[in-house]
Design a protein around this motif. Structure first.
Motif, PDB file in Angstrom:
ATOM      1  N   GLU A  13      16.918  91.453 -53.940  1.00 39.90           N
ATOM      2  CA  GLU A  13      15.912  90.744 -53.156  1.00 39.90           C
ATOM      3  C   GLU A  13      15.231  91.684 -52.168  1.00 39.90           C
ATOM      4  O   GLU A  13      14.014  91.626 -51.968  1.00 39.90           O
ATOM      5  CB  GLU A  13      16.591  89.595 -52.396  1.00 39.90           C
ATOM      6  N   ASN A  48      11.234  92.600 -51.963  1.00 38.01           N
ATOM      7  CA  ASN A  48      10.452  92.406 -50.742  1.00 38.01           C
ATOM      8  C   ASN A  48       9.757  93.699 -50.317  1.00 38.01           C
ATOM      9  O   ASN A  48       8.604  93.689 -49.896  1.00 38.01           O
ATOM     10  CB  ASN A  48      11.363  91.905 -49.612  1.00 38.01           C
ATOM     11  N   GLU A  98      21.320  81.764 -55.829  1.00 34.93           N
ATOM     12  CA  GLU A  98      19.885  82.057 -55.892  1.00 34.93           C
ATOM     13  C   GLU A  98      19.031  80.849 -55.563  1.00 34.93           C
ATOM     14  O   GLU A  98      17.864  80.964 -55.249  1.00 34.93           O
ATOM     15  CB  GLU A  98      19.517  82.565 -57.286  1.00 34.93           C
ATOM     16  N   ASP A 147      17.385  80.273 -51.497  1.00 37.78           N
ATOM     17  CA  ASP A 147      16.421  81.131 -50.804  1.00 37.78           C
ATOM     18  C   ASP A 147      15.089  80.429 -50.628  1.00 37.78           C
ATOM     19  O   ASP A 147      14.618  79.698 -51.483  1.00 37.78           O
ATOM     20  CB  ASP A 147      16.176  82.426 -51.593  1.00 37.78           C
TER      21      ASP A 147
END
Length: 599
Positions: A302, A306, A460, A463
Motif C-alpha cells: 500500500e 501511495n 484489505e 481501508d
C-alpha cells in the motif's frame, strides 16, 4: 629510526631526532658515550693484565673491547637502543659470571662494583621488569658462589689470575666514572622529561581550552543555523499554507476547465516550492544527527502504491511509461519500520528518474529476496531510460547542493539535495545504495532493506480509498482556532465551513485562554508562534484550568516551524497532536475526528 644513516656514520647527531622523547635521546647518548668509555677502559685493562701475564683476564678484556666496538658501530648505523642495551647487559652478565667463577675465583670490590653498574644500567635503560631480571641474573650467581665458598671452598681445575693494585685502581676508576656518568646523564634527562611533560600538559590544557571554545562556537553556530532555518521555514510555509490551501478550496468548488488548469499549475508550483523547503529542512535534520527512525507497522504494498500514485501522473504528463511491480509475496504482510523514511527515499529516486528521462520508461520494482518468517529482505530498485551518469561523476551526485554538471542544473533544475538525502538516510540505517548507469541509456538505483514482519495478515476490506475522508461525526463541532495570520484565518474559516464545523477565532494565545474560560469547545487548533502569548504558554494555561472538561480539551498544534525538536516540545506542552503547515485538508480532518472521538 634514521633509516637513511650511512654504515660509515660515527656522528651522534645523525642518530638522534627531535621526534624522539628526551628520555630516549638520553638513552642513545648514554650508549654512545658509555660504549666509548667502556672501550677505553677495557683497552687499558687489556694492556695492564696482558703484560702481567694474566691471560684469562686479558682474553675477557680483549673480548669486551671488540664486542663494545661492534655495538658502537651498530648504534651509529641502526640506533635501536633497546636491543643494543640487551646485548650489552647480556655480555656484562656473562663477563661478571666468568670473572667470579673462572678468572679470579673470588669476589672483591671490583666484581661487586661491576654488578652494581649492570643493575643500575638495566633499570635506567630497560625499566623495572628487565632491571629486576638482570639484577637477579647478576646477584644470584654471586650469592651462590659465596655459599659454596663458605661451605666447602670453591675449587676448579683452572688456575685463577691475580690482579695487582694498579689493575684494581684502573677498574675502580672506570666503574666509578661509569656510575657517575649513568646517574648524572639519566638524572638530567629525567628532569628534562618532567619539564617536557609539564610543558606538554600546559599545551594540552591550552588546546583543550581552545577546543572547548571552538566547540561552543560551533554549537552556537549550529543553533543559530537551526533557528534561522526555523524562522525562514515559518515565514515561507505560512504564505505557502495560504496558497496551497486556497488552491484546494477553489478546486473543491467545481471550477471551470480553464480555471482548474490554472489552479493545478498554481498548486503544482506551490508544492514544488514546498518540496524544496522540505528538502533543505530534512537535510539539516539529518546533518544535525538528531534524526530518529520510527518502528511502526505498515503495509509495504500500500505504501508503494501511495508513493508512486502521484508519480504515475507526472510520468504520464511527460509521455513516459511508468511501471510499478510489487512482488506478490509482499502482499498482505504487516512490516515494521519507518514508512516515512522509506517514502522519502523511494519518492526522491522516482522523482529523479522521471525528471531526467525525456522519453522511454521508468520502472519501480519491489522484490522479496529472502523470507525468513519473521524477517524479510526486500530489494527496492528504480530504473529509467534517461540521460545516464558519467562514471567520473557518480560520487558527486551524492554531495549536497550538487548535480552531475552545471548544464544538468540549468536544464533540469532542482536543489541537488534529493540524492544526498537518500544516501544519508540509507547510510544511517547501514544500507548501501547501488548505482548502475550508462550515458544516454539510463540509470538504475537499488538498495536492499531487511524488515521485521508480523505473522498477522492485513484485512484489505477495511481501508479507506486514498483521497476520501469520512466526514461523519464532524458536523456541528465547535472549534477554537488560535491564529494571528488573517489569511490563514480566512482559509480555516472557508475550509471548516465545508465540513460544517463552527469556528471561533482567537488572534493570540491570551485570547484563546479567555475564550476557553468563558466558553466550551470540542477541540482547539493552536498556532505556536503568536504575539502576546504563544501557543505553548496558552496550552499550558488551558491544561491548568479547574474545570476538567476544559483542561482536557484536545489541542492540535498548527506549526510552520522546522525546529528539529518541535514534536517533543508540542507534547511536553500538553498538546495532543500537531499538523505541519501547509497541511493536507484530509489529514487535519482525520486528526480532528480521531481526537474528538476519544473525549
Amino acid at each position: 629510526m634514521c633509516e637513511d644513516v650511512s654504515f660509515f656514520n660515527f656522528s651522534i647527531h645523525k642518530i638522534i631526532s627531535k621526534e624522539q622523547s628526551y628520555l630516549n635521546q638520553a638513552r642513545i647518548r648514554l650508549l654512545y658515550y658509555g660504549l666509548f668509555l667502556v672501550f677505553i677502559a677495557s683497552g687499558t685493562l687489556f694492556i695492564s693484565v696482558y703484560f702481567q701475564g694474566q691471560h684469562l683476564l686479558a682474553y675477557t678484556a680483549g673480548f669486551l673491547m671488540l664486542y663494545v666496538a661492534v655495538l658502537f658501530k651498530a648504534l651509529t648505523y641502526r640506533p635501536n637502543w633497546f636491543r643494543i642495551s640487551h646485548a650489552l647487559l647480556i655480555a656484562g652478565t656473562l663477563i661478571n659470571f666468568s670473572i667470579v667463577y673462572v678468572s679470579l675465583q673470588t669476589i672483591n670490590i671490583v666484581t661487586v662494583q661491576a654488578v652494581i653498574v649492570v643493575i643500575i644500567f638495566s633499570y635506567y635503560m630497560l625499566g623495572q621488569t628487565w632491571g629486576l631480571v638482570y639484577s637477579l641474573l647478576n646477584t644470584v650467581p654471586i650469592l651462590f658462589f659465596l655459599l659454596i665458598d663458605y661451605s666447602n671452598g670453591y675449587v676448579i681445575h683452572i688456575k685463577p689470575d691475580k690482579i695487582d693494585q694498579a689493575t684494581i685502581i684502573i677498574s675502580l676508576f672506570a666503574n666509578f666514572i661509569l656510575l657517575i656518568f649513568i646517574h648524572s646523564h639519566l638524572y638530567t634527562s629525567f628532569l628534562k622529561n618532567i619539564k617536557q611533560l609539564k610543558e606538554s600538559g600546559e599545551e594540552q590544557a591550552a588546546l583543550n581550552s581552545k577546543l572547548e571554545k571552538a566547540i561552543e562556537k560551533a554549537e552556537k553556530s549550529t543553533q543559530a543555523k537551526s533557528e534561522f532555518l526555523s524562522t525562514m521555514s515559518h515565514e515561507i510555509r505560512t504564505p505557502l499554507n495560504a496558497v496551497i490551501g486556497m488552491s484546494n478550496l477553489l478546486m473543491m468548488g467545481s471550477p471551470r476547465p480553464e480555471q482548474k488548469e490554472n489552479l493545478e499549475i498554481l498548486k503544482f508550483s506551490a508544492n514544488n516550492l514546498l518540496a524544496i523547503v522540505n528538502d533543505v529542512l530534512d537535510f539539516n535534520k539529518i546533518e544535525s544527527g538528531k534524526l530518529v527512525f520510527e518502528n511502526i507497522s505498515f503495509n509495504l504494498a500500500e505504501l508503494m502504491n501511495n508513493v508512486c500514485g502521484g508519480q504515475k501522473l507526472n510520468a504520464k504528463e511527460k509521455g513516459l511509461e511508468f511501471t510499478l511491480n510489487i512482488d506478490a509475496k509482499l502482499n498482505n504482510k504487516v512490516f515494521f519500520g519507518d514508512p516515512t523514511r522509506i517514502t522519502q527515499v523511494v519518492f526522491n529516486l522516482v522523482s529523479n528518474a522521471i525528471k531526467f528521462t525525456t522519453q522511454g520508461n521508468v520502472w519501480v520494482r519491489v522484490i522479496c529476496l529472502e523470507d525468513r518468517h519473521n524477517k524479510v529482505t526486500v530489494k527496492f530498485s528504480v530504473r529509467d531510460t534517461g540521460i545516464g551518469i558519467e562514471e567520473i561523476n557518480r560520487c558527486r551526485i551524492f554531495e549536497p547542493f550538487t548535480q552531475e554538471s552545471l548544464t544538468t542544473t540549468r536544464q533540469y533544475g532542482g536543489t541537488g539535495l534529493g540524492l544526498a538525502i537518500v544516501k544519508r538516510l540509507l547510510d544511517l540505517q547501514g544500507l548501501h545504495l547501488n548505482v548502475l548507469s550508462r550515458i544516454d541509456e539510463g540509470s538504475e538505483f537499488s538498495f536492499n532493506m531487511e524488515l521485521p514482519v508480523s505473522t498477522a495478515v492485513i484485512d484489505e476490506g477495511t481501508d479507506t480509498p486514498s483521497g476520501e475522508t469520512k466526514q461523519g461525526g464532524s458536523t456541528g463541532l465547535k472549534v477554537l482556532i488560535a491564529e494571528d495570520n488573517m489569511v490563514n484565518v480566512m482559509l480555516m474559516k472557508k475550509l471548516l465551513s465545508k465540513w460544517d464545523i463552527i469556528p471561533t477565532i482567537a488572534e493570540n494565545g491570551e485570547r484563546a485562554v479567555e475564550f476557553m474560560q468563558y466558553g466550551n469547545f470540542d477541540i482547539i487548533l493552536m498556532d505556536l508562534q503568536m504575539p502576546v502569548m504563544n501557543g505553548f504558554d496558552a496550552a499550558d494555561e488551558i491544561r491548568k484550568m479547574a474545570d476538567p472538561k476544559k483542561a482536557n480539551v484536545p489541542i492540535i498544534a498548527l506549526t510552520a516551524s522546522a525546529m528539529i525538536d518541535i514534536k517533543d516540545k508540542v507534547f511536553e506542552a500538553g498538546m495532543n497532536d500537531y499538523v505541519s503547515k501547509p497541511f493536507k485538508p484530509n489529514e487535519l480532518l482525520e486528526k480532528i475526528q480521531s481526537l474528538v472521538a476519544l473525549v
